[in-house]
Write a protein that holds these residues in place. Structure first.
Motif, PDB file in Angstrom:
ATOM      1  N   PRO A 170      29.545  17.493 -27.121  1.00  0.00           N
ATOM      2  CA  PRO A 170      29.068  16.192 -26.647  1.00  0.00           C
ATOM      3  C   PRO A 170      28.768  15.232 -27.796  1.00  0.00           C
ATOM      4  N   ALA A 171      28.916  13.964 -27.497  1.00  0.00           N
ATOM      5  CA  ALA A 171      28.583  12.907 -28.444  1.00  0.00           C
ATOM      6  C   ALA A 171      27.598  11.953 -27.775  1.00  0.00           C
ATOM      7  N   LYS A 172      26.580  11.577 -28.493  1.00  0.00           N
ATOM      8  CA  LYS A 172      25.632  10.583 -27.990  1.00  0.00           C
ATOM      9  C   LYS A 172      26.281   9.204 -28.069  1.00  0.00           C
ATOM     10  N   VAL A 173      26.115   8.395 -27.032  1.00  0.00           N
ATOM     11  CA  VAL A 173      26.698   7.059 -26.994  1.00  0.00           C
ATOM     12  C   VAL A 173      25.583   6.029 -27.143  1.00  0.00           C
ATOM     13  N   VAL A 174      25.698   5.175 -28.162  1.00  0.00           N
ATOM     14  CA  VAL A 174      24.692   4.147 -28.421  1.00  0.00           C
ATOM     15  C   VAL A 174      25.392   2.827 -28.721  1.00  0.00           C
ATOM     16  N   ASP A 175      24.592   1.741 -28.684  1.00  0.00           N
ATOM     17  CA  ASP A 175      25.132   0.445 -29.088  1.00  0.00           C
ATOM     18  C   ASP A 175      24.797   0.200 -30.554  1.00  0.00           C
ATOM     19  N   SER A 176      25.095  -0.993 -31.051  1.00  0.00           N
ATOM     20  CA  SER A 176      24.879  -1.279 -32.460  1.00  0.00           C
ATOM     21  C   SER A 176      23.402  -1.280 -32.844  1.00  0.00           C
ATOM     22  N   GLY A 177      22.515  -1.363 -31.854  1.00  0.00           N
ATOM     23  CA  GLY A 177      21.079  -1.302 -32.111  1.00  0.00           C
ATOM     24  C   GLY A 177      20.506   0.087 -31.913  1.00  0.00           C
ATOM     25  N   ASN A 178      21.384   1.083 -31.796  1.00  0.00           N
ATOM     26  CA  ASN A 178      21.007   2.484 -31.605  1.00  0.00           C
ATOM     27  C   ASN A 178      20.280   2.714 -30.284  1.00  0.00           C
ATOM     28  N   ARG A 179      20.600   1.877 -29.290  1.00  0.00           N
ATOM     29  CA  ARG A 179      20.045   2.061 -27.943  1.00  0.00           C
ATOM     30  C   ARG A 179      21.065   2.812 -27.092  1.00  0.00           C
ATOM     31  N   PRO A 180      20.616   3.615 -26.125  1.00  0.00           N
ATOM     32  CA  PRO A 180      21.557   4.318 -25.243  1.00  0.00           C
ATOM     33  C   PRO A 180      22.532   3.337 -24.606  1.00  0.00           C
ATOM     34  N   ALA A 181      23.790   3.706 -24.570  1.00  0.00           N
ATOM     35  CA  ALA A 181      24.820   2.806 -24.040  1.00  0.00           C
ATOM     36  C   ALA A 181      25.879   3.631 -23.324  1.00  0.00           C
ATOM     37  N   ALA A 182      26.931   2.945 -22.906  1.00  0.00           N
ATOM     38  CA  ALA A 182      28.055   3.595 -22.232  1.00  0.00           C
ATOM     39  C   ALA A 182      29.342   3.076 -22.844  1.00  0.00           C
ATOM     40  N   LEU A 183      30.351   3.915 -22.814  1.00  0.00           N
ATOM     41  CA  LEU A 183      31.666   3.519 -23.300  1.00  0.00           C
ATOM     42  C   LEU A 183      32.450   2.956 -22.129  1.00  0.00           C
ATOM     43  N   ALA A 184      32.643   1.629 -22.145  1.00  0.00           N
ATOM     44  CA  ALA A 184      33.329   0.965 -21.040  1.00  0.00           C
ATOM     45  C   ALA A 184      34.830   0.961 -21.287  1.00  0.00           C
ATOM     46  N   PHE A 185      35.578   1.378 -20.279  1.00  0.00           N
ATOM     47  CA  PHE A 185      37.031   1.254 -20.370  1.00  0.00           C
ATOM     48  C   PHE A 185      37.539   0.712 -19.059  1.00  0.00           C
ATOM     49  N   CYS A 186      38.552  -0.144 -19.178  1.00  0.00           N
ATOM     50  CA  CYS A 186      39.026  -0.887 -18.021  1.00  0.00           C
ATOM     51  C   CYS A 186      40.479  -0.569 -17.708  1.00  0.00           C
ATOM     52  N   GLY A 187      40.759   0.710 -17.596  1.00  0.00           N
ATOM     53  CA  GLY A 187      42.115   1.117 -17.252  1.00  0.00           C
ATOM     54  C   GLY A 187      43.065   1.136 -18.423  1.00  0.00           C
ATOM     55  N   GLY A 188      42.580   0.748 -19.572  1.00  0.00           N
ATOM     56  CA  GLY A 188      43.450   0.761 -20.750  1.00  0.00           C
ATOM     57  C   GLY A 188      43.404   2.102 -21.446  1.00  0.00           C
ATOM     58  N   SER A 189      43.872   2.119 -22.674  1.00  0.00           N
ATOM     59  CA  SER A 189      43.912   3.363 -23.425  1.00  0.00           C
ATOM     60  C   SER A 189      42.874   3.347 -24.539  1.00  0.00           C
ATOM     61  N   LEU A 190      42.443   4.521 -24.913  1.00  0.00           N
ATOM     62  CA  LEU A 190      41.478   4.687 -25.993  1.00  0.00           C
ATOM     63  C   LEU A 190      42.186   5.388 -27.141  1.00  0.00           C
ATOM     64  N   ALA A 191      42.058   4.843 -28.337  1.00  0.00           N
ATOM     65  CA  ALA A 191      42.723   5.417 -29.510  1.00  0.00           C
ATOM     66  C   ALA A 191      41.693   5.695 -30.592  1.00  0.00           C
ATOM     67  N   THR A 192      41.881   6.787 -31.310  1.00  0.00           N
ATOM     68  CA  THR A 192      40.975   7.157 -32.396  1.00  0.00           C
ATOM     69  C   THR A 192      41.754   7.261 -33.702  1.00  0.00           C
ATOM     70  N   ASP A 193      41.160   6.734 -34.757  1.00  0.00           N
ATOM     71  CA  ASP A 193      41.750   6.838 -36.083  1.00  0.00           C
ATOM     72  C   ASP A 193      41.271   8.143 -36.737  1.00  0.00           C
ATOM     73  N   HIS A 194      41.801   8.463 -37.930  1.00  0.00           N
ATOM     74  CA  HIS A 194      41.322   9.650 -38.636  1.00  0.00           C
ATOM     75  C   HIS A 194      40.006   9.333 -39.344  1.00  0.00           C
ATOM     76  N   PHE A 195      39.322  10.378 -39.778  1.00  0.00           N
ATOM     77  CA  PHE A 195      38.006  10.221 -40.382  1.00  0.00           C
ATOM     78  C   PHE A 195      38.095   9.691 -41.815  1.00  0.00           C
ATOM     79  N   ARG A 196      37.083   8.907 -42.159  1.00  0.00           N
ATOM     80  CA  ARG A 196      36.856   8.437 -43.530  1.00  0.00           C
ATOM     81  C   ARG A 196      35.368   8.611 -43.825  1.00  0.00           C
ATOM     82  N   LEU A 197      35.020   8.596 -45.094  1.00  0.00           N
ATOM     83  CA  LEU A 197      33.614   8.734 -45.453  1.00  0.00           C
ATOM     84  C   LEU A 197      32.845   7.515 -44.982  1.00  0.00           C
ATOM     85  N   PHE A 198      31.752   7.749 -44.286  1.00  0.00           N
ATOM     86  CA  PHE A 198      30.916   6.665 -43.767  1.00  0.00           C
ATOM     87  C   PHE A 198      29.998   6.183 -44.881  1.00  0.00           C
TER      88      PHE A 198
END
Length: 212
Positions: free
Chosen positions: A182-210
């Protein structure tokens, strides 16, 4: 003096003269030394190839001997884009953070997969790109992977846009792993949020150092 005796004496004198001069001049064949044989040169071996450099990540950290990051030893967080475009369901851009919660480095290689669940609707991410760069994540450090979501075609009328769905359950699968976490979902203010998707596609890039 008889002619026969004179001829014999003349021949003897000539023989003595030639002996005094060192004998007859040897011919060219007599002057040549023993035949020489060309010694073949040993064939030179091709130059040896230089030793290949050990594989490293983009930061120059060697990859050899570093175990893959395991899902159980990672902490995940999805930070969603809460800008105006995302609020309208037109586009979304966020990031996946992965924290190495172990005492040693681990290897992140390949594209992570996100699974967003909203009721009976499930959206699974696809790779954002063709090639992923491996990286060594040190203990206590975070890696980030960019998330992109295109919800509707440019210029589409509001009535033609698909219905948006909010996923509060998001799970992460690392490349090469068989388990999800599981992954915790938050907004930019670190408040609980949801990942909204509207029938489109979700893409993920590869990892880089944060870098924070």
């Amino acid at each position: 003096m008889p002619d026969t005796l004179r001829a014999v004496l003349t021949a003897a004198a000539l023989t003595l003269a030639l002996s005094a001069c060192g004998g007859e001049d040897p011919g060219p064949a007599d002057k040549a030394g023993p035949p020489t044989t060309a010694t073949p040169r040993p064939a030179s071996s091709p130059p040896s190839a230089p030793p290949s450099a050990a594989a490293t990540d983009s930061a120059g950290i060697p990859l050899e001997g570093v175990a893959r990051c395991e899902g159980l030893n990672m902490l995940y967080e999805v930070v969603v884009d809460d800008g105006p475009a995302a609020a309208r369901g037109e586009a979304g851009r966020g990031k996946l953070l992965a924290l190495n919660n172990t005492e040693g480095p681990c290897l992140l290689d390949g594209f992570p997969t996100l699974t967003a669940e909203a009721g009976t609707v499930t959206l699974t991410s696809t790779p954002l790109g063709a090639r992923a760069e491996p990286m060594v994540l040190k203990a206590g450090k975070e890696a980030v992977a960019v998330l992109r979501h295109r919800a509707a075609e440019a210029g589409a009328s509001p009535s033609a846009r698909p219905v948006c769905t909010e996923a509060r359950t998001v799970r992460v699968t690392l490349a090469g792993a068989r388990t999800t976490h599981p992954a915790k979902v938050v907004d930019s203010g670190n408040r609980p949020a949801a990942l909204a998707f509207c029938g489109g596609s979700l893409a993920t890039d590869h990892f880089r150092l944060f870098m924070g």
